[in-house]
Write a protein that holds these residues in place. Sequence first.
Motif, PDB file in Angstrom:
ATOM      1  N   ASP A 164      -1.103  -9.060  11.129  1.00  0.00           N
ATOM      2  CA  ASP A 164      -1.707  -8.120  12.070  1.00  0.00           C
ATOM      3  C   ASP A 164      -1.094  -6.736  11.824  1.00  0.00           C
ATOM      4  N   LEU A 165      -1.940  -5.718  11.716  1.00  0.00           N
ATOM      5  CA  LEU A 165      -1.456  -4.385  11.339  1.00  0.00           C
ATOM      6  C   LEU A 165      -1.192  -3.469  12.530  1.00  0.00           C
ATOM      7  N   LYS A 166      -1.251  -3.986  13.742  1.00  0.00           N
ATOM      8  CA  LYS A 166      -0.974  -3.135  14.898  1.00  0.00           C
ATOM      9  C   LYS A 166       0.460  -2.611  14.831  1.00  0.00           C
ATOM     10  N   GLY A 167       0.602  -1.267  14.912  1.00  0.00           N
ATOM     11  CA  GLY A 167       1.920  -0.637  14.888  1.00  0.00           C
ATOM     12  C   GLY A 167       2.529  -0.487  13.521  1.00  0.00           C
ATOM     13  N   VAL A 168       1.795  -0.901  12.458  1.00  0.00           N
ATOM     14  CA  VAL A 168       2.383  -0.845  11.113  1.00  0.00           C
ATOM     15  C   VAL A 168       2.653   0.592  10.680  1.00  0.00           C
ATOM     16  N   THR A 169       1.914   1.562  11.253  1.00  0.00           N
ATOM     17  CA  THR A 169       2.095   2.957  10.844  1.00  0.00           C
ATOM     18  C   THR A 169       3.375   3.574  11.400  1.00  0.00           C
ATOM     19  N   ASP A 170       4.092   2.822  12.248  1.00  0.00           N
ATOM     20  CA  ASP A 170       5.399   3.312  12.703  1.00  0.00           C
ATOM     21  C   ASP A 170       6.422   3.252  11.575  1.00  0.00           C
ATOM     22  N   LYS A 171       6.100   2.518  10.514  1.00  0.00           N
ATOM     23  CA  LYS A 171       6.992   2.425   9.363  1.00  0.00           C
ATOM     24  C   LYS A 171       6.839   3.673   8.488  1.00  0.00           C
ATOM     25  N   ASP A 172       7.597   3.697   7.399  1.00  0.00           N
ATOM     26  CA  ASP A 172       7.555   4.822   6.460  1.00  0.00           C
ATOM     27  C   ASP A 172       6.157   4.902   5.832  1.00  0.00           C
ATOM     28  N   GLN A 173       5.398   5.950   6.177  1.00  0.00           N
ATOM     29  CA  GLN A 173       4.016   6.041   5.698  1.00  0.00           C
ATOM     30  C   GLN A 173       3.944   6.310   4.197  1.00  0.00           C
ATOM     31  N   GLU A 174       4.934   6.993   3.646  1.00  0.00           N
ATOM     32  CA  GLU A 174       4.953   7.222   2.201  1.00  0.00           C
ATOM     33  C   GLU A 174       5.062   5.892   1.466  1.00  0.00           C
ATOM     34  N   TRP A 175       5.941   5.005   1.988  1.00  0.00           N
ATOM     35  CA  TRP A 175       6.082   3.683   1.368  1.00  0.00           C
ATOM     36  C   TRP A 175       4.805   2.881   1.520  1.00  0.00           C
ATOM     37  N   LEU A 176       4.168   2.955   2.726  1.00  0.00           N
ATOM     38  CA  LEU A 176       2.926   2.238   2.953  1.00  0.00           C
ATOM     39  C   LEU A 176       1.826   2.699   1.994  1.00  0.00           C
ATOM     40  N   THR A 177       1.749   4.005   1.794  1.00  0.00           N
ATOM     41  CA  THR A 177       0.733   4.558   0.894  1.00  0.00           C
ATOM     42  C   THR A 177       0.918   4.025  -0.514  1.00  0.00           C
ATOM     43  N   GLN A 178       2.155   4.093  -1.008  1.00  0.00           N
ATOM     44  CA  GLN A 178       2.433   3.615  -2.358  1.00  0.00           C
ATOM     45  C   GLN A 178       2.158   2.120  -2.485  1.00  0.00           C
ATOM     46  N   PHE A 179       2.489   1.357  -1.434  1.00  0.00           N
ATOM     47  CA  PHE A 179       2.279  -0.094  -1.475  1.00  0.00           C
ATOM     48  C   PHE A 179       0.785  -0.427  -1.533  1.00  0.00           C
ATOM     49  N   ILE A 180      -0.021   0.278  -0.716  1.00  0.00           N
ATOM     50  CA  ILE A 180      -1.470   0.007  -0.708  1.00  0.00           C
ATOM     51  C   ILE A 180      -2.097   0.379  -2.054  1.00  0.00           C
ATOM     52  N   LEU A 181      -1.626   1.476  -2.649  1.00  0.00           N
ATOM     53  CA  LEU A 181      -2.166   1.893  -3.940  1.00  0.00           C
ATOM     54  C   LEU A 181      -1.739   0.951  -5.059  1.00  0.00           C
ATOM     55  N   ASP A 182      -0.508   0.410  -4.955  1.00  0.00           N
ATOM     56  CA  ASP A 182       0.003  -0.478  -6.001  1.00  0.00           C
ATOM     57  C   ASP A 182       0.751  -1.650  -5.370  1.00  0.00           C
ATOM     58  N   PRO A 183       0.022  -2.696  -4.944  1.00  0.00           N
ATOM     59  CA  PRO A 183       0.666  -3.824  -4.273  1.00  0.00           C
ATOM     60  C   PRO A 183       1.176  -4.904  -5.230  1.00  0.00           C
ATOM     61  N   SER A 184       1.403  -4.531  -6.494  1.00  0.00           N
ATOM     62  CA  SER A 184       1.847  -5.517  -7.483  1.00  0.00           C
ATOM     63  C   SER A 184       3.140  -6.184  -7.004  1.00  0.00           C
ATOM     64  N   GLY A 185       3.240  -7.486  -7.237  1.00  0.00           N
ATOM     65  CA  GLY A 185       4.393  -8.251  -6.786  1.00  0.00           C
ATOM     66  C   GLY A 185       4.187  -8.891  -5.443  1.00  0.00           C
ATOM     67  N   SER A 186       3.027  -8.616  -4.803  1.00  0.00           N
ATOM     68  CA  SER A 186       2.713  -9.228  -3.516  1.00  0.00           C
ATOM     69  C   SER A 186       1.397  -9.999  -3.645  1.00  0.00           C
ATOM     70  N   ALA A 187       1.017 -10.686  -2.568  1.00  0.00           N
ATOM     71  CA  ALA A 187      -0.235 -11.448  -2.584  1.00  0.00           C
ATOM     72  C   ALA A 187      -1.456 -10.563  -2.363  1.00  0.00           C
ATOM     73  N   MET A 188      -1.231  -9.315  -1.985  1.00  0.00           N
ATOM     74  CA  MET A 188      -2.352  -8.415  -1.688  1.00  0.00           C
ATOM     75  C   MET A 188      -2.996  -7.915  -2.983  1.00  0.00           C
ATOM     76  N   PRO A 189      -4.327  -7.952  -3.086  1.00  0.00           N
ATOM     77  CA  PRO A 189      -4.997  -7.452  -4.299  1.00  0.00           C
ATOM     78  C   PRO A 189      -5.079  -5.922  -4.303  1.00  0.00           C
ATOM     79  N   VAL A 190      -5.295  -5.359  -5.476  1.00  0.00           N
ATOM     80  CA  VAL A 190      -5.501  -3.908  -5.602  1.00  0.00           C
ATOM     81  C   VAL A 190      -6.875  -3.563  -5.033  1.00  0.00           C
TER      82      VAL A 190
END
Length: 637
Positions: A400-426
Amino acid sequence: MWSHIDNWLEERFKISIIKKVLGKKEVPQHSQSHWYYFGGVALFLFIVQIVTGLLLLVYYQPGIESSHPSVQYIMDKVEFGWLIRSIHSWAANLMVLVVFVHMFSAFFMKAYRAPREITWLTGFAIFICTLGLGFSGYLLPWDEISFFATKVGLEITGAAPIVGPFMADMLRGGESITGATISRFFELHVILLPAAIIGLLTLHLIMVQVHGMSKPYSYANRPKKQQKTISFFDEFLFHDIILWTMMMGVVIFIAYAFPWGLGPEADTFAPAPEGIKPEWYFMFMFQILKFLPAHIGPFEGEIFGILMFGVGALLWALVPFWEPINKTTSKLATAFGIFAVILIVSMTTWGYIESPEGSLVEGELGATGVSVAKQDGSALFKQNCSACHTIGGGALAGPDLKGVTDKDQEWLTQFILDPSGSAMPVIPGVDKQNVQAILDYIEIESDPEKAAAAAEEEKLAATQSTKALAVLEVKPFSDEEIENGRKLFTGVRPLANGGPSCMTCHSIRQTEEAISGGHLGNDLTHVYKKLGERKGLEGWLASLPNATMQPIYQAQSLEAVEITALIAFFEDTTRRIEAGELPKPTGLPESAKFILFGLGGMALVLVFLAMVYHGRLRGVRKPLVYGNNHESDEGEQ
């Protein structure tokens, strides 16, 4: 006079031998003869490029810190600098267009057939170098649009199989566009590509002289007496000179009426502006690649598209060798050319009339008061994220992504653009701007009340800022505020939120320093009175960026202190003009100089050439074209 010049040249260079050879050159005259002139027009525009480029090099300084300011200086400070740069840019685009036309006309006239294979190959190589010249020169102003357009072009280059990554890294000078990229593009644009074009052009012209101009079969099969011709160094050359002069007038007029602008300085860390597109001559490739599916057989869609472009270019270059003279292959080649024309024109047109995808313009409010960016974030979330995630609805395949933006948004941006190493697809086709829209949407949905309160707070802050500016009605301006306004207007002091100075597009014709800026915007000499003095000018400056200024300023608004300083400058200038404290400018303004000496001079040249061509200036035309031996040559014939 002509006889003395002719004798002087003859004694030193023996030009009579050259004249004798070239004087026999004939140009076929038939229904398609007008296509012959496009090669000469392309050559002329290349000469214009060289001359204007050399003038720009007097002031241009390549480098991240110097490229944009030096171009700004050329446009703002150097007399007619804006016109020279505009001529250079428009002539470059017209040269590409004319080379396109010349190449396709030669193709459909079958001018590549034996023994003219080398002529065709050198012409195709000149075409490729011309595209390279346009691409390499586009980055050099280092403004926002040129930076991102170059970035897109290099990413497409890097996607080519095998050699693509190497070529992209070599052009960039590394993994990203930096000062090394500017240096490499500068060297390509100023030295390597012009030298290559000059060498290829020399060989191309030699081959044209050796084999003559291509003739259609309908013309070549006529009896010799019915094959009309004109002499090259009389009729055709004069046609060329008149056409070149007219083309120069067209280029200057377009450059004056539609001056080439300069956007804000490039910010390598900023997101790409909305609707970024390459130059028109690469648009068809960009548009085709955009609509290819993610995978075509074993290839990625983009790689497959680039491979097809490469195969098509190779077939085009080698057409003299696979199209022997028979009906089947001739029809196949003609169909290939027609298909290429339709594809290029249709895809280019489609690219320009198509609305930018995913409008992400911040600050435009929808019916609910939520910005367009956040509305697009909703669509992007539903399209790419809702299958695995909810916002406050519990976990699905993903958390569930509620409140996820309270985290470091720069890290979130980079993770969404390149989620390699996780189960999330590009997520395909999503960039930083799209990711930011998704995160904004998640933030609103996580706590709608908090988001509404923040929006209300921003609105209140803007209102307070406007109220603070209202003191302009009674407050006298200090000399420091007036001087700061002058510096902001002329660009001596940069705007806090970025963007070009006022002088980039506007002028004030009656100031002490004769501020003569660009022609993209209105003259601002009387803007203080026209907009209602302090109050009206305050409201207008506070509204920026508005619909008029949006193409230049995009999201760069003025700060309160800058608005105050500019109003002080405009008010002081108006007061001093009305009091007669400022002398009116002396001499002709730039526009009058341009019309009198530019277009007027061009018209005189055309009149002179026309009179010479028609023999109305006795004794001028023949010595000019033939030298002193014209009559004796006619006697021998």
